[in-house]
Design an enzyme around this catalytic site. Structure first.
Site, PDB file in Angstrom:
ATOM      1  N   ASP A  10      -9.497   2.618  -1.229  1.00 47.26           N
ATOM      2  CA  ASP A  10      -8.120   2.125  -1.262  1.00 47.26           C
ATOM      3  C   ASP A  10      -7.172   3.301  -1.067  1.00 47.26           C
ATOM      4  O   ASP A  10      -7.545   4.466  -1.257  1.00 47.26           O
ATOM      5  CB  ASP A  10      -7.814   1.434  -2.588  1.00 47.26           C
ATOM      6  CG  ASP A  10      -6.434   0.783  -2.593  1.00 47.26           C
ATOM      7  OD1 ASP A  10      -6.226  -0.144  -1.791  1.00 47.26           O
ATOM      8  OD2 ASP A  10      -5.562   1.197  -3.378  1.00 47.26           O
ATOM      9  N   SER A  11      -5.929   2.992  -0.735  1.00 50.06           N
ATOM     10  CA  SER A  11      -4.919   4.026  -0.571  1.00 50.06           C
ATOM     11  C   SER A  11      -4.509   4.652  -1.898  1.00 50.06           C
ATOM     12  O   SER A  11      -3.922   5.737  -1.910  1.00 50.06           O
ATOM     13  CB  SER A  11      -3.684   3.444   0.119  1.00 50.06           C
ATOM     14  OG  SER A  11      -3.112   2.406  -0.658  1.00 50.06           O
ATOM     15  N   CYS A  16      -7.900  -2.446   0.702  1.00 49.49           N
ATOM     16  CA  CYS A  16      -6.516  -2.153   1.084  1.00 49.49           C
ATOM     17  C   CYS A  16      -6.182  -3.061   2.260  1.00 49.49           C
ATOM     18  O   CYS A  16      -6.847  -3.001   3.298  1.00 49.49           O
ATOM     19  CB  CYS A  16      -6.357  -0.684   1.479  1.00 49.49           C
ATOM     20  SG  CYS A  16      -4.714  -0.257   2.107  1.00 49.49           S
ATOM     21  N   GLU A  29       1.832   2.518  -8.782  1.00 49.22           N
ATOM     22  CA  GLU A  29       1.260   3.858  -8.882  1.00 49.22           C
ATOM     23  C   GLU A  29       1.851   4.633 -10.062  1.00 49.22           C
ATOM     24  O   GLU A  29       1.179   5.478 -10.658  1.00 49.22           O
ATOM     25  CB  GLU A  29       1.486   4.639  -7.579  1.00 49.22           C
ATOM     26  CG  GLU A  29       0.700   4.117  -6.384  1.00 49.22           C
ATOM     27  CD  GLU A  29      -0.778   4.431  -6.463  1.00 49.22           C
ATOM     28  OE1 GLU A  29      -1.150   5.459  -7.057  1.00 49.22           O
ATOM     29  OE2 GLU A  29      -1.583   3.630  -5.934  1.00 49.22           O
ATOM     30  N   CYS A  40      -1.612  -7.346  -1.097  1.00 51.06           N
ATOM     31  CA  CYS A  40      -1.827  -5.922  -1.323  1.00 51.06           C
ATOM     32  C   CYS A  40      -2.572  -5.800  -2.635  1.00 51.06           C
ATOM     33  O   CYS A  40      -2.194  -6.440  -3.637  1.00 51.06           O
ATOM     34  CB  CYS A  40      -0.493  -5.179  -1.390  1.00 51.06           C
ATOM     35  SG  CYS A  40      -0.634  -3.440  -1.862  1.00 51.06           S
ATOM     36  N   HIS A  90      -2.623  -3.578  -4.778  1.00 45.80           N
ATOM     37  CA  HIS A  90      -1.841  -3.031  -5.886  1.00 45.80           C
ATOM     38  C   HIS A  90      -1.193  -4.142  -6.716  1.00 45.80           C
ATOM     39  O   HIS A  90      -0.978  -3.983  -7.925  1.00 45.80           O
ATOM     40  CB  HIS A  90      -0.724  -2.118  -5.365  1.00 45.80           C
ATOM     41  CG  HIS A  90      -1.171  -0.751  -4.968  1.00 45.80           C
ATOM     42  ND1 HIS A  90      -1.934  -0.514  -3.837  1.00 45.80           N
ATOM     43  CD2 HIS A  90      -0.956   0.458  -5.537  1.00 45.80           C
ATOM     44  CE1 HIS A  90      -2.163   0.779  -3.736  1.00 45.80           C
ATOM     45  NE2 HIS A  90      -1.590   1.390  -4.746  1.00 45.80           N
TER      46      HIS A  90
END
Length: 248
Positions: free
Chosen positions: A7-8, A70, A151, A181, A183
């Protein structure tokens, strides 16, 4: 099977948790590119370059397959990753759409809101696939601010709710929010509450189901250990993993 997860940043941990709890896998190896998150605001060539560096990392490991947790990478660079990887590579886009199709509370008259990074929305892939399923009331919206908010581990509070107002204040209440997404599941409870209990869907469980069907997996492992790597601040990634109740 030992599975890699890329993942990013920390968002892919939402997928890793579902994979860990499935009992299908002997071990997970996670890599988050936290030094260069977010990917969703970057051009496709840059995202592809980062994705190929991740392929190089996983090519040097003993994982049997790689899950790209992602959506931006799954839309932009999946085919290129598959070309250069020495093991199978699977993206989250198809399982995410499958989860919407199979949700028992959702029908073709439901108002579907898709939220994702700018790159994912601009690709039109979710919109195209959702329309193919027969959903006529779908809205797609780029919500890139949620990635740095997650994040920074701001899962509630004034900043998050101000961002909700920024994006959603003029929207009709959706019946279901497709979190495009990985996240976004970390703020899914807050999203559902903002929309007065709207159902949220993310690709973690769908990824498990999709892999089990395509790879004919068996539930055979009592525990699935996970090893976490990151390009920056691995301790922060492990802290989020604990909050997301992964067993480290």
């Amino acid at each position: 099977m030992k599975l890699g997860v890329f993942d990013s940043g920390v968002g892919g941990l939402t997928v890793a948790r579902s994979l860990q709890r499935s009992r299908y896998f002997s071990e997970l190896l996670y890599f988050g590119d936290t030094a260069r998150v977010p990917y969703g605001s970057k051009d496709s060539n840059t995202v592809t370059r980062y994705a190929l560096e991740a392929v190089e990392f996983f090519n040097g490991t003993d994982v049997d397959a790689l899950v790209v947790a992602c959506n931006t990478v799954s839309v932009v660079a999946l085919e290129t990753m598959q070309k250069f990887s020495n093991k199978p590579v699977y993206g989250v886009l198809e399982p995410g759409v499958m989860a919407l199709e199979q949700a028992t509370e959702v029908n073709h008259d439901s108002h579907v809101l898709v939220i994702a990074t700018r790159s994912t929305i601009q690709s039109g892939e979710y919109q195209r696939r959702i329309k193919q399923l027969g959903f006529e009331h779908a809205t797609a919206m780029a919500t890139p601010l949620f990635v740095p908010i997650v994040e920074e581990e701001l899962y509630d509070g004034a900043i998050l709710h101000a961002t909700f107002e920024h994006y959603f204040s003029a929207l009709e209440r959706p019946d279901v929010v497709l979190l495009g997404c990985t996240h976004f599941p970390l703020i899914s409870d807050a999203i559902s509450e903002y929309f007065s209990g709207a159902k949220t869907i993310h690709s973690g469980e769908a990824m498990v189901q999709w892999l089990s069907q395509h790879l004919d997996l068996k539930r055979q492992f009592e525990q699935t250990p996970i090893t976490i790597h990151a390009s920056e601040n691995v301790d922060a990634v492990r802290r989020v993993a604990k909050r997301w109740q992964l067993s480290l």
